[in-house]
Each structure stands twice: as C-alpha cells, then as structure tokens.
Design a protein around this motif. Structure first.
Motif, PDB file in Angstrom:
ATOM      1  N   LYS A  56       5.530   5.023   1.802  1.00  0.00           N
ATOM      2  CA  LYS A  56       5.863   6.318   2.411  1.00  0.00           C
ATOM      3  C   LYS A  56       6.613   6.121   3.726  1.00  0.00           C
ATOM      4  O   LYS A  56       7.558   6.855   4.033  1.00  0.00           O
ATOM      5  N   HIS A  57       6.181   5.121   4.498  1.00  0.00           N
ATOM      6  CA  HIS A  57       6.783   4.894   5.806  1.00  0.00           C
ATOM      7  C   HIS A  57       8.266   4.534   5.698  1.00  0.00           C
ATOM      8  O   HIS A  57       9.076   4.962   6.529  1.00  0.00           O
ATOM      9  N   TYR A  58       8.603   3.747   4.660  1.00  0.00           N
ATOM     10  CA  TYR A  58       9.986   3.285   4.518  1.00  0.00           C
ATOM     11  C   TYR A  58      10.778   4.112   3.496  1.00  0.00           C
ATOM     12  O   TYR A  58      11.825   3.675   3.029  1.00  0.00           O
ATOM     13  N   ARG A  59      10.309   5.300   3.183  1.00  0.00           N
ATOM     14  CA  ARG A  59      10.955   6.155   2.187  1.00  0.00           C
ATOM     15  C   ARG A  59      12.421   6.448   2.549  1.00  0.00           C
ATOM     16  O   ARG A  59      13.313   6.329   1.719  1.00  0.00           O
ATOM     17  N   HIS A 110      14.427   4.791   4.624  1.00  0.00           N
ATOM     18  CA  HIS A 110      15.230   3.565   4.600  1.00  0.00           C
ATOM     19  C   HIS A 110      15.621   3.197   3.172  1.00  0.00           C
ATOM     20  O   HIS A 110      16.765   2.792   2.911  1.00  0.00           O
ATOM     21  N   ARG A 154      -4.679   3.023   1.247  1.00  0.00           N
ATOM     22  CA  ARG A 154      -5.475   2.051   1.990  1.00  0.00           C
ATOM     23  C   ARG A 154      -6.963   2.418   1.907  1.00  0.00           C
ATOM     24  O   ARG A 154      -7.319   3.568   2.026  1.00  0.00           O
ATOM     25  N   ILE A 190       5.276   5.202  -5.286  1.00  0.00           N
ATOM     26  CA  ILE A 190       4.375   5.692  -4.242  1.00  0.00           C
ATOM     27  C   ILE A 190       3.110   6.300  -4.888  1.00  0.00           C
ATOM     28  O   ILE A 190       1.994   6.113  -4.388  1.00  0.00           O
ATOM     29  N   ARG A 247       0.849  -1.189   0.000  1.00  0.00           N
ATOM     30  CA  ARG A 247       0.000   0.000   0.000  1.00  0.00           C
ATOM     31  C   ARG A 247       0.886   1.241   0.000  1.00  0.00           C
ATOM     32  O   ARG A 247       2.064   1.183   0.376  1.00  0.00           O
ATOM     33  N   ARG A 248       0.298   2.345  -0.421  1.00  0.00           N
ATOM     34  CA  ARG A 248       1.046   3.593  -0.473  1.00  0.00           C
ATOM     35  C   ARG A 248       1.622   3.964   0.886  1.00  0.00           C
ATOM     36  O   ARG A 248       2.731   4.494   0.993  1.00  0.00           O
ATOM     37  N   GLU A 249       0.868   3.678   1.957  1.00  0.00           N
ATOM     38  CA  GLU A 249       1.327   4.005   3.307  1.00  0.00           C
ATOM     39  C   GLU A 249       2.625   3.279   3.654  1.00  0.00           C
ATOM     40  O   GLU A 249       3.498   3.821   4.314  1.00  0.00           O
ATOM     41  N   HIS A 250       2.735   2.024   3.209  1.00  0.00           N
ATOM     42  CA  HIS A 250       3.952   1.244   3.470  1.00  0.00           C
ATOM     43  C   HIS A 250       5.158   1.899   2.792  1.00  0.00           C
ATOM     44  O   HIS A 250       6.231   2.035   3.390  1.00  0.00           O
TER      45      HIS A 250
END
Length: 237
Positions: free
Chosen positions: A190-193, A195, A237, A231, A185-188
C-alpha cells in the motif's frame, strides 16, 4: 500434519534416479512436441505472422536464418505445449515431500502462475505486439532511411515481448510467495502503490511506443489491477 510415507523409504540415490527419470521424460516430451510443431510449419507461421498488416512482408539476408528461425520457433512452441506435462511431473516428484497444506498452496501457486503467464502472452499477441510492431516498423528518422524488417527481428520482438508480458502478469503469484515467506506485507504494498503505478506507466510507455493514451492505459491497467490484487492477497501485519 504428516509428510507422505512414500518419501521415508527412499534413499538419496533413489530420489536422484526418480528426478533423472522426470527430467528425461520432460526432455522427451519437449522434443516430441517440438518435432510436431516443426512439421506443421505452414499453420505455425501463419499464426505467428497474423499481426502483420495485409501485404506487409519481411526480408531475410542470412542463408541459414529461415531454417534456424523455424527450429527456434518450434522449440519455443514445443516447450509451451509440453509445459503442463512437465510441471505435472515435477509436481508429482516434489509433492510426496510436502505437508498436506503445502501441497494445496503449491498446487494453487503453480496453476495460477501458468494461467497468468498465458494471459500475459495472449495480451501481447492480440494487443501489445501488433500495435508496437505497427508503430516501430513504420517509424522513420528520415525519408532517406527505408525500413525493411528482417525475419529474425520480427521473431525476436515477438518472443521478448511475450516473455516480458508473461512475467509481468506473475506479480500476484510472486507477491503471494514473498508474503508466505514473510518478506512482504500488505502495508508495504500500500505504501508504494503510487510509485508502482508510475513505474508500470513508464514500462507500458516503453513497450507500447504508439503515443496513443488508450493503448497506454490498455497495457497499464491490467498490470496495475494485478498489483491491487497482490495487496488483497498479501497478509496484513
């Protein structure tokens, strides 16, 4: 939406025969293109050796290496030349079993994958490989150790980096596919951008060991921009 009626009248063995026909045609196209590439030895290797510095030479210590390198390169080039035809035949085999929206998505997926892989290979040939080879071929741990670069080493580095960069440029298509399957999902993303940026920076530093910040960014930014594109195309979601 309905599947194509052409599928319903075929038995399992009919499909198997059709698949065998597609695979045989694909193999024939690959071999014909490879033989053609083999016959054009001079222009083929002029293109491959273009990244070499003027006056720079390679060595060969194996009596069979030059011939088998010629065959290896011809097979690789032949596969690349025949690939669009092979993909078209495989798509024609699979397409009748797909819904109309699946056909549209799969066609976009295949064309995007081919285009991005080609862009990655081109970036390696024109930028990454010449810089990496120049640095690695002149690097010395001591003045008593002289570099004599072998033909097989040169070809191996070119092929490995080409495949690696081509696969790295598949990030958006892979992300799109995983998103379609509901895995990403896009949220995933963005969260690991952060890293991912660090990981790409490390990978770029490994494949471009020149120590030049400009070259490092030249490799890092296109790959990271492809991640940002992932992304955008990934569903929220």
């Amino acid at each position: 939406m309905k599947r194509s009626n052409s599928v319903s009248g075929l038995s399992f063995w009919d499909h198997l025969d059709e698949l065998r026909s597609v695979l045989l045609k694909s193999l024939a196209a690959w071999m014909i293109a490879s033989v053609a590439a083999f016959c054009f030895k001079q222009p083929l290797f002029d293109l491959i050796f273009r990244p070499l510095a003027e006056g720079q030479q390679l060595i060969n210590i194996d009596v069979t290496a030059q011939f088998f390198t010629h065959v290896q390169v011809a097979l690789c080039v032949g596969f690349v030349v025949a690939l669009p035809l092979i993909v078209a035949w495989l798509y024609g085999f699979v397409a009748p079993a797909l819904y109309s929206n699946e056909k549209r998505y799969s066609l976009i997926f295949v064309l995007s994958a081919l285009m991005l892989f080609a862009v990655g290979v081109a970036l390696n040939y024109f930028v990454i490989f010449p810089l990496s080879f120049k640095m690695l071929s002149t690097y010395q741990v001591s003045d008593i150790v002289v570099n004599h670069i072998s033909l097989t080493s040169y070809i191996s580095l070119l092929l490995v980096l080409s495949i690696f960069l081509g696969l790295m440029f598949e990030i958006p298509v892979l992300t799109w596919l995983l998103a379609k399957l509901g895995i990403l999902r896009r949220e995933h993303l963005k969260h690991y951008r952060g890293h991912v940026f660090v990981a790409i920076l490390i990978i770029a530093a490994v494949i471009t060991p020149t120590g030049d910040p400009f070259t490092l960014l030249l490799v890092t930014m296109p790959i990271y921009l492809l991640y940002e594109l992932s992304i955008i195309i990934a569903p929220a979601r």
